[in-house]
Design a protein around this motif. Sequence first.
Motif, short mmCIF file in Angstrom:
data_model
loop_
_atom_site.label_atom_id
_atom_site.label_comp_id
_atom_site.label_asym_id
_atom_site.label_seq_id
_atom_site.Cartn_x
_atom_site.Cartn_y
_atom_site.Cartn_z
N GLN A 422 12.95 -4.38 -11.58
CA GLN A 422 14.21 -3.56 -11.20
C GLN A 422 14.68 -4.51 -10.06
OE1 GLN A 422 15.12 -1.43 -12.99
NE2 GLN A 422 13.16 -1.27 -14.15
N GLU A 693 20.23 0.54 1.92
CA GLU A 693 19.64 0.37 0.58
C GLU A 693 17.98 -0.20 0.69
OE1 GLU A 693 22.27 -1.10 -2.49
OE2 GLU A 693 20.80 -2.52 -3.15
N SER A 696 15.89 2.13 2.50
CA SER A 696 15.31 3.31 1.48
C SER A 696 14.42 2.61 0.52
CB SER A 696 16.43 3.66 0.69
OG SER A 696 17.59 3.98 1.27
N LEU A 697 14.30 1.67 0.32
CA LEU A 697 13.18 1.07 -0.59
C LEU A 697 11.99 0.93 0.27
CD1 LEU A 697 15.11 -1.75 -2.45
CD2 LEU A 697 14.29 0.13 -3.38
N ARG A 698 12.02 0.36 1.52
CA ARG A 698 10.86 0.17 2.41
C ARG A 698 10.37 1.63 2.52
NH1 ARG A 698 7.97 -1.92 4.27
NH2 ARG A 698 7.96 -1.94 6.46
N VAL A 699 11.14 2.79 2.69
CA VAL A 699 10.68 3.96 2.81
C VAL A 699 9.94 4.73 1.60
CG1 VAL A 699 11.42 6.75 2.88
CG2 VAL A 699 12.36 4.98 4.37
N LEU A 700 10.49 4.10 0.38
CA LEU A 700 9.81 4.46 -0.89
C LEU A 700 8.43 3.59 -1.24
CD1 LEU A 700 13.03 4.39 -3.35
CD2 LEU A 700 11.75 6.51 -2.42
N GLY A 701 8.32 2.75 -0.18
CA GLY A 701 6.92 2.30 -0.38
C GLY A 701 7.04 0.78 -0.68
N LEU A 702 8.12 0.16 -0.82
CA LEU A 702 8.24 -1.22 -1.10
C LEU A 702 7.77 -2.00 0.32
CD1 LEU A 702 9.99 -0.30 -3.49
CD2 LEU A 702 10.77 -2.49 -3.49
N THR A 703 7.17 -2.96 -0.04
CA THR A 703 6.53 -3.93 1.18
C THR A 703 7.73 -4.73 1.66
OG1 THR A 703 5.86 -5.87 -0.18
CG2 THR A 703 4.49 -4.21 0.31
N ARG A 704 7.76 -5.15 2.94
CA ARG A 704 8.56 -6.06 3.59
C ARG A 704 8.88 -7.19 2.71
NH1 ARG A 704 6.28 -6.61 9.57
NH2 ARG A 704 7.09 -4.44 10.22
N GLU A 706 8.46 -7.52 -0.75
CA GLU A 706 9.50 -7.04 -1.95
C GLU A 706 10.88 -6.79 -1.52
OE1 GLU A 706 5.62 -4.77 -4.33
OE2 GLU A 706 6.65 -3.73 -2.68
N LEU A 784 14.04 2.22 9.57
CA LEU A 784 13.92 3.21 8.44
C LEU A 784 14.22 4.59 8.66
CD1 LEU A 784 10.16 2.15 7.04
CD2 LEU A 784 12.42 1.02 6.94
N LEU B 67 6.58 7.07 8.47
CA LEU B 67 7.92 6.36 8.86
C LEU B 67 7.97 6.21 10.45
CD1 LEU B 67 10.53 7.99 6.87
CD2 LEU B 67 9.48 5.95 6.24
N THR B 91 2.63 1.30 4.82
CA THR B 91 3.54 0.96 3.44
C THR B 91 2.83 1.29 2.25
OG1 THR B 91 4.95 -0.97 4.59
CG2 THR B 91 4.93 -0.77 2.35
N ARG B 94 2.92 5.12 1.80
CA ARG B 94 4.00 5.67 1.32
C ARG B 94 4.11 5.34 -0.20
NH1 ARG B 94 6.36 3.49 6.00
NH2 ARG B 94 7.34 1.65 4.68
N ARG B 95 3.69 4.05 -0.56
CA ARG B 95 3.88 3.72 -1.82
C ARG B 95 2.79 4.40 -2.94
NH1 ARG B 95 4.52 -2.56 -2.55
NH2 ARG B 95 4.21 -3.00 -4.71
#
Lengths: 792, 244
Positions: A422, A693, A696-704, A706, A784, B67, B91, B94-95
């Motif tokens: 993605q 954007e 949001s991805l960081r909140v969703l758990g993507l690492t720095r 990624e 975030l 967060l 992280t 959360r992931r």
Amino acid sequence: MLIELLRPLDRKLIRDLWAIKGQALAIAVVIGCGVGMYIMSKGMLISLAETRAAYYERYRFADVWAPVKRAPDALLQQINDLPDVRRAETRIRAGVILDVEGAAAPITGEIQSLARIAGPHINDIVLRRGRYPDPIHEEEVLALDAFAEAHRLEPGAHLYAILNGTKKKLTVTGIVQSPEYVYAISPGEIVPDKKRFGVLWMNREALANAFDLDGAFNEAVILTSAGSSEDALLERLDRLLKRYGATGAYGRSQQISDQFLTNEIQQLETMGRLLPPIFLLVATFLLNVVVGRLIDTEREQIGLLKAFGYCDRAVALHYLKMIGAITLIGILIGVILGLWLGHGLARMYQDYFRFPFLLFRAPADVYLLSIGFSLVVAAVGTSSSVLKVLRLEPAVAMVPPPPPDYSRSARWLEKLARWIDQPSRMILRHLYRWPKRAAMTSIGIAMSMGLLIGSSFSLDAMIYMVDISFNVIDRQDVTVNFVEPRNVRAVQDVLHAPGVLAAEPFRAVPVVLRNGQRSRREAIIGLTPSADLGRLVDTDLHPVPLPRHGLVLSDKLAELLAIGAGESLRVEVRTGRRPELEITVAGIVKTFMGTQAYMDLESLNRLLKEDIAISGAYLLVDPDQTDALYAELKSTPVVAGVSLQEQAQNAFYETLQESLGTFVFFNTLFAGLIAVGVVYNSARISLSERARELASLRVLGLTRGEVSYILLGELALLTLAALPLGALLGYLLAWTLVQSFNTELFRIPLLVSSSTYGYAVLVVVVAALASGLLVRRRINQLDLIAVLKTRE
Amino acid sequence: METPINMNRDDHPAFRAEQLTKFYGSGESRVYALRGVDLEVPRGEMVVLLGPSGSGKSTLLNILGGLDSPTEGRVYFDSWELTAFDDWHLTKFRREYVGFVFQFYNLIPSLTARENVALVTEIAENPMAPERALELVGLGKRMDHFPAQLSGGEQQRVAIARAIAKQPRVLFCDEPTGALDSKTGIVVLEAIARVNRELGTTAMVITHNAAIAAMADRVLHMADGQIQQMEVNSHPCDPHELSW
């Protein structure tokens, strides 16, 4: 605080500028580079041209030189009586071999007579230190300052010279400069070597005694009257002086020092024309992108201001002020940079061009023009954004813009997307959605790479040019010139000198070559058919044999005479019986330096109806015995000049390192700045557009890492795409430069080595990485929590 | 990330907070967001946080979700102390364990509904298929549409699908219906309730819409950075019974 005194909009201006300081500075620096380059090259061009004009004027630099073998002093009256001659003087000028304590190798030089009476003279000299020679002391001389400096000769110092076969001890009484030796270079070389080319001035009587020229001269120097035809005068002079062994009068365009000076001025002109526009073009792009983006993000604020009653003009003016501020900072950087570089360049030039003074001074119009250019750049780059501000309706502006629609994607892209993750899809779709910006970013990066290649290729090309010239074409270690042509048996004598492994004779015959209206004063070089040191090569650099009959011309000479192989050329010999001949051009050969005409030595002598005579010899030398050979050459009366290939090559490389090296360094710096400016700005803009954007991805758990990949991957892709384009642009720039450097003095081959490409790629990639790291730091600091609450 | 020893002990609450305090600034200008909050959230419950803006509910949720960090106090997720985690561990937390739903959806405009979900499932350890997650929220037929082609309610349901597709232990929803009309809002709440019910995901929903409290197992009333009142609702109603 001072800021409190400002009107609210101006306070906003200052704070906004501060907020985008990194980007603003990057744009300002790129503008500054363009302005600085322009001021430097244009200012230097003007300084150099004006200094030359003033120097020539004040010291009466001759318009025409008319060398002869020997003519009576009384002839001066007739020369003065020729139409178009404003004033003429006669003098004695001769080649000498000099020997200075501490110098192992013999030094080639010239010696000139001083006028008998003081007063303004043609080609007047500038006495820097010491005094003129005393007429009663025959051994006293003046020395050219560059040469004196290289050998630490001060008034009172001694040196030796072989004057017409007799070694004499001379005393330096003064150090001088001369408009004839602004670029003090010995004939046949491409860079000046202060150590190995000396010029001395001696009392006329003393010099006349040494060269058996009592009551005679061997060169007339002439100032022409304004509006006269040089060609006609040269012809008249040749006719008048024919009987006295004239080798052909020539004008300034063939005076070696002036030729090099003109060449340098041309190169500055080319640079000033080519490089600044590249910087300004990049600046236009950066301004366009950054200001466009800034205004997009301030949509709501613009609407609000208008809703509060600020008129369209006031709001547009606010943004114009911001653009103006960035441009002004750029201009300021440019002026400072230009002055700094200009003064540095003037100092560097002072080492090569011996003017009594050389100050970098750019006239006001250069500054005004560069400021004008920058303002145009700013206007062009930002007009669309400012128009958008003017047109924005308050009601529309306060509604957030609809989310970008990515549904119109290309089929090939979607096919490709199926195979990738993605984040990579996000990168591709984003590029496809904003193709113009992507293209501009790539083009900007490519331009910086092109600039790098265009400016550093010449280093390789010049080294190649010298390597081919000295190691493939003219392979001799030493060239010995005799005072007078000698019997071919003289080669045997030379062969017996210590350390000489091989010797090949050559004959140089002064001629005028004519093809229709075109004519050239040249020397035909006669070589033996078996010549292995001084060789001829074809365009593929393969050695070609010398034909038994006919002339072989260097490609540049053939071009200047507009003649091809098989055609016939008129040859007017300017020595001996002075026959005028029609000779067929038997072939064209490749050379990189100078203009040459070759012929078989025997046929040449037959045409001259002379015994086989030679002017000198090319030698191959045992490197362990050079000192012994030099010692012998220094005291051989028949030797008029010696040139040493290795030292000439070394001098060339040194000069290259100093001058071109400095140049390449600065261009690398500038190109790096462009690359950083483009990549950093693109990254910052992408980041501010996509901060929400990415957060949001960081909140969703993507690492720095990624999240960084999405942003930096896009930049990496654009940088990658820029590389082949940059290589192409670099090649085109190199091609343009090669065209403008194609002169009769030397031709740079269009040769861009893979290491040059590699170097450019490296600089661009490092610049991109550096910008990437700067932006990565900001990605790490994404807020975030804010994204959860704010709407697009 | 080290495996917690008692990860699967059902008697552990999903979250436990001790004396959470959060303030900004110092001295005179110090502003308190949380003032010593103690809280336990049992597993599998649907918890609604009610309160006016500035009451600290978002701050609390942000801290529980990894967060933000409190100025003082501790937060435990199972037996992990979240307040001792560094950025990398937060992280990872959360992931793997948390799903977020935002008021303004925060979908990626360059990815389709399916791809928005896949973005998360690609990096999760035990995800469900993106298609299944979208079917759970009733969007099985609009999977290949881009956010710009979806209505607000549809976008929010994609966001819920994206949050639950990793099969998180806990789902945080900050004003999930705040930008929607009531009819669309109820569809979204149904999706959340279904996930809570069918997957056993602990759900925490922030709202200032008191009507929504009726569907919760537990309602926390917040004001002035403190939990003023906690109600346990033994008979939570179905979202379609709600109206506002």
